[in-house]
Write a protein that holds these residues in place. Structure first.
Motif, PDB file in Angstrom:
ATOM      1  N   ALA A   1       0.827  -1.209   0.000  1.00 53.91           N
ATOM      2  CA  ALA A   1       0.000   0.000   0.000  1.00 53.91           C
ATOM      3  C   ALA A   1       0.861   1.259   0.000  1.00 53.91           C
ATOM      4  N   ILE A   2       1.939   1.250   0.782  1.00 56.01           N
ATOM      5  CA  ILE A   2       2.845   2.409   0.824  1.00 56.01           C
ATOM      6  C   ILE A   2       3.472   2.661  -0.541  1.00 56.01           C
ATOM      7  N   TYR A   3       3.971   1.605  -1.146  1.00 57.81           N
ATOM      8  CA  TYR A   3       4.598   1.767  -2.455  1.00 57.81           C
ATOM      9  C   TYR A   3       3.594   2.227  -3.501  1.00 57.81           C
ATOM     10  N   TYR A   4       2.365   1.739  -3.419  1.00 56.87           N
ATOM     11  CA  TYR A   4       1.362   2.106  -4.420  1.00 56.87           C
ATOM     12  C   TYR A   4       0.905   3.558  -4.245  1.00 56.87           C
ATOM     13  N   PHE A   5       0.520   3.922  -3.019  1.00 58.12           N
ATOM     14  CA  PHE A   5      -0.042   5.251  -2.805  1.00 58.12           C
ATOM     15  C   PHE A   5       1.027   6.336  -2.724  1.00 58.12           C
TER      16      PHE A   5
ATOM     17  N   SER B   1      20.744  12.512   2.112  1.00 59.98           N
ATOM     18  CA  SER B   1      20.648  11.129   2.597  1.00 59.98           C
ATOM     19  C   SER B   1      20.030  11.042   3.992  1.00 59.98           C
ATOM     20  N   TRP B   2      20.366  12.013   4.863  1.00 61.18           N
ATOM     21  CA  TRP B   2      19.834  11.986   6.227  1.00 61.18           C
ATOM     22  C   TRP B   2      18.339  12.243   6.219  1.00 61.18           C
ATOM     23  N   GLU B   3      17.901  13.245   5.481  1.00 56.02           N
ATOM     24  CA  GLU B   3      16.471  13.555   5.400  1.00 56.02           C
ATOM     25  C   GLU B   3      15.695  12.410   4.770  1.00 56.02           C
ATOM     26  N   GLY B   4      16.271  11.833   3.733  1.00 61.88           N
ATOM     27  CA  GLY B   4      15.616  10.701   3.086  1.00 61.88           C
ATOM     28  C   GLY B   4      15.480   9.521   4.032  1.00 61.88           C
ATOM     29  N   GLY B   5      16.520   9.293   4.853  1.00 63.21           N
ATOM     30  CA  GLY B   5      16.472   8.187   5.819  1.00 63.21           C
ATOM     31  C   GLY B   5      15.391   8.391   6.863  1.00 63.21           C
ATOM     32  N   VAL B   6      15.252   9.639   7.322  1.00 65.19           N
ATOM     33  CA  VAL B   6      14.226   9.953   8.314  1.00 65.19           C
ATOM     34  C   VAL B   6      12.835   9.718   7.738  1.00 65.19           C
TER      35      VAL B   6
ATOM     36  N   LEU C   1      10.056   6.945   9.017  1.00 58.90           N
ATOM     37  CA  LEU C   1       8.700   7.284   9.427  1.00 58.90           C
ATOM     38  C   LEU C   1       7.665   6.485   8.649  1.00 58.90           C
ATOM     39  N   LEU C   2       7.909   6.308   7.351  1.00 57.45           N
ATOM     40  CA  LEU C   2       6.966   5.567   6.513  1.00 57.45           C
ATOM     41  C   LEU C   2       6.857   4.100   6.946  1.00 57.45           C
ATOM     42  N   PHE C   3       7.993   3.520   7.328  1.00 60.03           N
ATOM     43  CA  PHE C   3       8.003   2.087   7.619  1.00 60.03           C
ATOM     44  C   PHE C   3       8.087   1.783   9.123  1.00 60.03           C
TER      45      PHE C   3
ATOM     46  N   ILE D   1       5.848  -0.977  10.621  1.00 60.40           N
ATOM     47  CA  ILE D   1       6.329  -2.352  10.483  1.00 60.40           C
ATOM     48  C   ILE D   1       7.395  -2.641  11.530  1.00 60.40           C
ATOM     49  N   ILE D   2       8.280  -1.677  11.739  1.00 63.19           N
ATOM     50  CA  ILE D   2       9.379  -1.861  12.686  1.00 63.19           C
ATOM     51  C   ILE D   2       8.841  -2.087  14.101  1.00 63.19           C
ATOM     52  N   PHE D   3       7.866  -1.286  14.495  1.00 63.42           N
ATOM     53  CA  PHE D   3       7.345  -1.348  15.866  1.00 63.42           C
ATOM     54  C   PHE D   3       6.004  -2.087  15.955  1.00 63.42           C
ATOM     55  N   TYR D   4       5.689  -2.858  14.943  1.00 67.28           N
ATOM     56  CA  TYR D   4       4.396  -3.547  14.840  1.00 67.28           C
ATOM     57  C   TYR D   4       4.055  -4.353  16.094  1.00 67.28           C
TER      58      TYR D   4
END
Length: 246
Positions: A41-45, A61-66, A70-72, A75-78
């Motif tokens: 869903a994340i990749y699609y929307f 790179s740092w901003e992109g990593g943040v 946040l997006l994932f 899943i990490i803290f599921y």
């Protein structure tokens, strides 16, 4: 299946059946399916419809990593979020009717769920789950590494729960009934009382115990005047067992 006895602070032993390895694997598979659906869903929307890739090119790179974190992060803290939010159950565990509980007989704390989540990185995520499966198979209480560290385990909620009251565990013929009108309760009523009492103890829910006492008093016309709520419920159960076993 492994039987587990949990001794609570109220001097009550609760017998559970440990969740089987198969139940835990199926719960894990259901949770994994939910995570995969979220990624799709994340990749699609975000990446397709909102063209996030072009926006990401403007970030360092740092901003992109943040942003990616946040997006994932769901899943990490599921497992941490769901287990601490729903008292030991992820959606997969809820479907399979299994739950994380403490062996000391009280509800797990956030620190317990956090420790299990940290250990999950070691015995499940990094090592493909092999150490976790071996621990569950060879542990006498069905525990993986995270369970052993937090003194917890995963139980099946589908099995019948048995309450054993230590101070009146062996009811002899000389047992003196305190509340004879307890016979107004049916077998179904008593099963509901035991189940509600068990749930209240495991979740440390004093308000539920107080409501249970009021309901028992209403149905049986018994008024508890001298005993604590726990002692009253335990006496009601033992009186009923003694009178109906004759």
């Amino acid at each position: 299946m492994t039987e587990i006895t949990i001794d609570t602070a109220q001097n009550v032993a609760i017998n559970f059946t440990a969740a089987s390895l198969g139940e835990r694997i199926l719960a894990f598979a259901i949770d994994m399916a939910i995570k995969i659906a979220y990624v799709i869903a994340i990749y699609y929307f975000v990446f397709d419809l909102l063209n996030f890739a072009s926006f990401a090119d403007s970030l360092d790179s740092w901003e992109g990593g943040v942003v990616m974190f946040l997006l994932f992060s769901p899943i990490i803290f599921y497992s941490l979020v769901f287990e601490s939010w729903t008292n030991g159950q992820t959606p997969g565990k809820k479907v399979m009717k299994i739950r994380v509980v403490k062996l000391e007989g009280y509800q797990a704390r956030f620190s317990d769920y956090f420790s299990r989540w940290v250990c999950r990185l070691i015995d499940i995520n990094i090592s493909m789950g092999l150490p976790a499966m071996l621990c569950i198979i060879f542990s006498d209480k069905g525990q993986r590494l995270g369970d052993i560290v937090t003194d917890a385990t995963v139980i099946s909620l589908k099995s019948k729960v048995t309450l054993n009251h230590r101070f009146l565990n062996d009811l002899s013929n000389e047992y003196i009934v305190t509340f004879p009108t307890v016979v107004r309760l049916s077998d179904n009523d008593m099963n509901i009382i035991k189940k509600a009492y068990n749930t209240a103890i495991m979740e440390n829910d004093q308000s539920m115990i107080n409501r249970l006492v009021l309901k028992i008093e209403e149905v049986t016309t018994i008024k508890n005047q001298e005993q604590t709520a726990h002692q009253f419920i335990q006496t009601i159960i033992n009186d009923f067992n003694h009178l109906t076993s004759k």
